[in-house]
Every structure is written in C-alpha cells, then in structure tokens.
Design an enzyme around this catalytic site. Structure first.
Site, PDB file in Angstrom:
ATOM      1  N   ASP A  32       0.515  -1.248   0.036  1.00 20.40           N
ATOM      2  CA  ASP A  32       0.066   0.106   0.011  1.00 20.40           C
ATOM      3  C   ASP A  32       1.321   1.391  -0.522  1.00 20.40           C
ATOM      4  OD1 ASP A  32      -2.506  -2.176   0.207  1.00 20.40           O
ATOM      5  OD2 ASP A  32      -1.848  -1.458   2.225  1.00 20.40           O
ATOM      6  N   ARG A  86      -5.856  -0.225   1.148  1.00 21.69           N
ATOM      7  CA  ARG A  86      -6.612   0.454   0.703  1.00 21.69           C
ATOM      8  C   ARG A  86      -6.751   2.032   1.258  1.00 21.69           C
ATOM      9  NH1 ARG A  86      -5.153  -1.157   6.976  1.00 21.69           N
ATOM     10  NH2 ARG A  86      -3.247   0.787   6.543  1.00 21.69           N
TER      11      ARG A  86
END
Length: 359
Positions: free
Chosen positions: A141, A185
């Site tokens: 991420d 995310r």
C-alpha cells in the site's frame, strides 16, 4: 553469542523471503543464532512458541525471490491482537507474548510488518522491553510514514501493471473499457503508480476529489474507444454503496460506454520479487543488523532520498495521520497517503490522464 528472532506479521507481499534470507545470512556471518517465529504472533503466543532455527539451508537463496512468507503470516482466526481484542483477552494475550519472548531468551527481535503491526508494536512496547526491537516496513500500500518505499510495493506495482497490460489487448479487440480496482486500502499510491505505468486514461484515488460526470466526458472524448480506468479500493462515492469499480462500471454503462469491472485482488500480493524490491530488502536487512550491532531498539529501517537509515518508532507513529484501527478497538495507527504535491499527480495530468480535480 547473540540470539535473534525474525517474525512476519500482517498481510503478505513479495520481498519478505528476500528479507528473511538476507537477515539470516548476515546474522550467521556474525556468529549469531537465528530463530524464525512461525505464523506471526499466533506462533509466538503458543506453548511452547512455534519457532525454527534458520540457516542457509533452511531458505536457499534461489527461493528468496518467491512471494509470501517462508515463516507464514498467520491464518484466519489465528490468535493475534485483533482476535484477542474482539474476545476481550488483550491483556492476557500481551502477557503470553512477553512470557514467550522471555522463554526464547532473544537478544533482539526483527519484526517485518506494515503500519498496523508497527503501530501495535509501539503502543504495546512494554512487551519488548527486555530485548532490542527492530522493525522493517513492508506493504503493497505504501501507506507508512517516514519511508519513501516499503518492501513489496515495487512488485505490487509490476503485478498491477502487467494485469492491465493484458486487459488492454482484449479491450482493444472488443472496443471496451475496463475498470480495474486496485488494492491499497485508503492510500492511492498503488493505483497511481500502476495506472501511470499501464497507460490508464483515468486514475481515481481516495486523496483526490473527482466528478463522475467528468470521468464520463473524459472517456467519451478519448482518442480511442477502449482503455483502462484504475480506481483504488479506498475510493468512496457519496450516495453509493458497494465496490468502487462496480459503481463506476454501472455509471459508464448507463452512459452508453461498453465496459467491465475487474478485480486483480490478491494477484497484487504475489509474483516473483522485482529487482527493486530485492535490493531494498537487502538494504533494509543490512540496516537492521547494523542497528542490532549499535544496540538500537524501537526503531524502523527507512528509505529517505535513497539513503537507508533507522528512525525511531516514536517518530514513525507521530509522523503519520493518526487514525482509528477499524478492527481493534482503541488502537490508533499511523498512516501515510499520496501527498497533494506528489509529482506523479502533475505527470498524470500533463499526460492527459484524468486524475480528479487537482489544482
């Protein structure tokens, strides 16, 4: 002789085995004993702790390129901070972890984890009071403060890019658009990097506001009647529920634009580790071992303008945006996001990619 432990926690990614292998090699050259803790905190809190001794034969160099973790990251329902918090057994869980660490008589523990794992380590630092705690950042991420790169990000970008490259061929054949939902995310870094690399016409990330009507107009006026739209999984569309790619796909269909929503999902966590990730993994491993040599503790390895160094976990935690963890009541995590002045935003805009309402 020093005795060190190595543990991987959180979601897996490519590059973990490179870190483990190089940590083991460097530690053994120093004459240290190396224990690998299996299944993260679940393996650590069992009686006795689940560990294996690591050496050059345990993880051969030719296997270091493979994705996943040789030590495993735990399984669904495993005993960890999340399940302990849900069951109201967090205090007991912390005591078991500390007891296991004392039984293992480790001089140092190297924790390879993401922002959740490192935030947990800092918030529960009393558990590690009797040893040196050195952390290595890994996540696809790229949502961790104080480091320009994390282990696993480069390979995830390559996987997302390759996925989009293949879709582009069938998109052209059928005069169709593909809405590709990336992982990441609440951080849009993976979508931004992968989208630019794949030649996407539209990239939508949580950090930049966008207008769906503008997306539709941009596609209608594109030079081709096919292409790729990359949307980060963290994008929220007001007034709509469901996965972002599905919502956008329905809007495009209603506007008469042929399209499909597709989800590469866990393919972004796998794939042979790229050279960039391998080099970063080796540099982080070397830095972590030097930190043990120098009697450092509560630190994280970090890449800062191509310089690898250690930063304190206290600074790491304070540097990010402190948010509530959705899974563990009361836990705060330190998150990083795509900055408004990220040069890639301007690059995308100048290349004719719709990136949202950037100034």
């Amino acid at each position: 002789m020093k005795k060190i432990g190595i543990m991987t926690t959180g979601g897996d990614c490519s590059g973990l085995n490179t870190v483990i292998q190089r940590l083991t090699r460097g530690a053994r050259l120093r004459g240290w004993q190396v224990l690998g803790i299996l299944d993260g905190t679940d393996g650590l809190c069992t009686t006795p702790p689940r560990v294996i001794e690591l050496n050059d034969d345990t993880l051969p160099i030719e296997n270091a390129r493979l994705a996943g973790s040789f030590l495993h990251n735990g399984h669904a329902g495993a005993m960890n901070f999340e399940t302990a918090a849900e069951g109201g057994k967090l205090d007991n869980f912390n005591k078991r972890l500390r007891k296991s660490l004392q039984e293992l008589k480790l001089d140092a523990l190297i924790l390879i984890g993401g922002n959740g794992s490192l935030s947990l380590a800092w918030c529960n630092r009393a558990i590690y009071a009797d040893l040196q705690l050195i952390c290595i950042p890994k996540t696809i991420d790229l949502d961790m403060p104080l480091t320009d790169r994390t282990v696993g990000f480069s390979t995830a970008v390559q996987q997302l890019t390759s996925f989009c490259d293949q879709l582009m061929l069938t998109a052209r054949s059928h005069h169709r658009w593909f809405v590709v939902q990336s992982m990441g995310r609440d951080c849009g870094a993976l979508a931004l990097h992968g989208g630019i690399a794949a030649g996407a016409r539209v990239i939508l990330i949580p950090e930049i506001k966008f207008d769906l009507d503008s997306v539709i107009e941009h596609i209608k006026h594109a030079a081709t009647d096919y292409g790729i739209i990359v949307v980060s999984e963290g994008v929220h569309l007001r007034g709509h529920s469901g996965r972002p790619a599905d919502i956008i796909s329905r809007k495009l269909t209603a506007a008469g634009i042929a399209n499909r929503a597709v989800f590469p999902e866990y393919t972004q966590r796998v794939g042979d580790t790229t050279a960039c990730d391998r080099i970063l993994a080796v540099r982080f491993a070397d830095c972590a071992l030097h930190a043990i040599d120098n009697n450092e503790t509560y630190v994280m390895t970090a890449l800062d303008d191509n310089d690898v160094k250690t930063v304190s976990l206290s600074d790491f935690f304070d540097a990010g945006e402190i948010v509530d963890d959705p899974k563990i009541p009361g836990l705060k995590t330190s998150d990083a996001f795509v900055a408004p002045d990220d040069p890639l935003l301007d690059v995308a805009h100048h290349m004719g990619i719709y990136i949202g309402e950037i100034k």
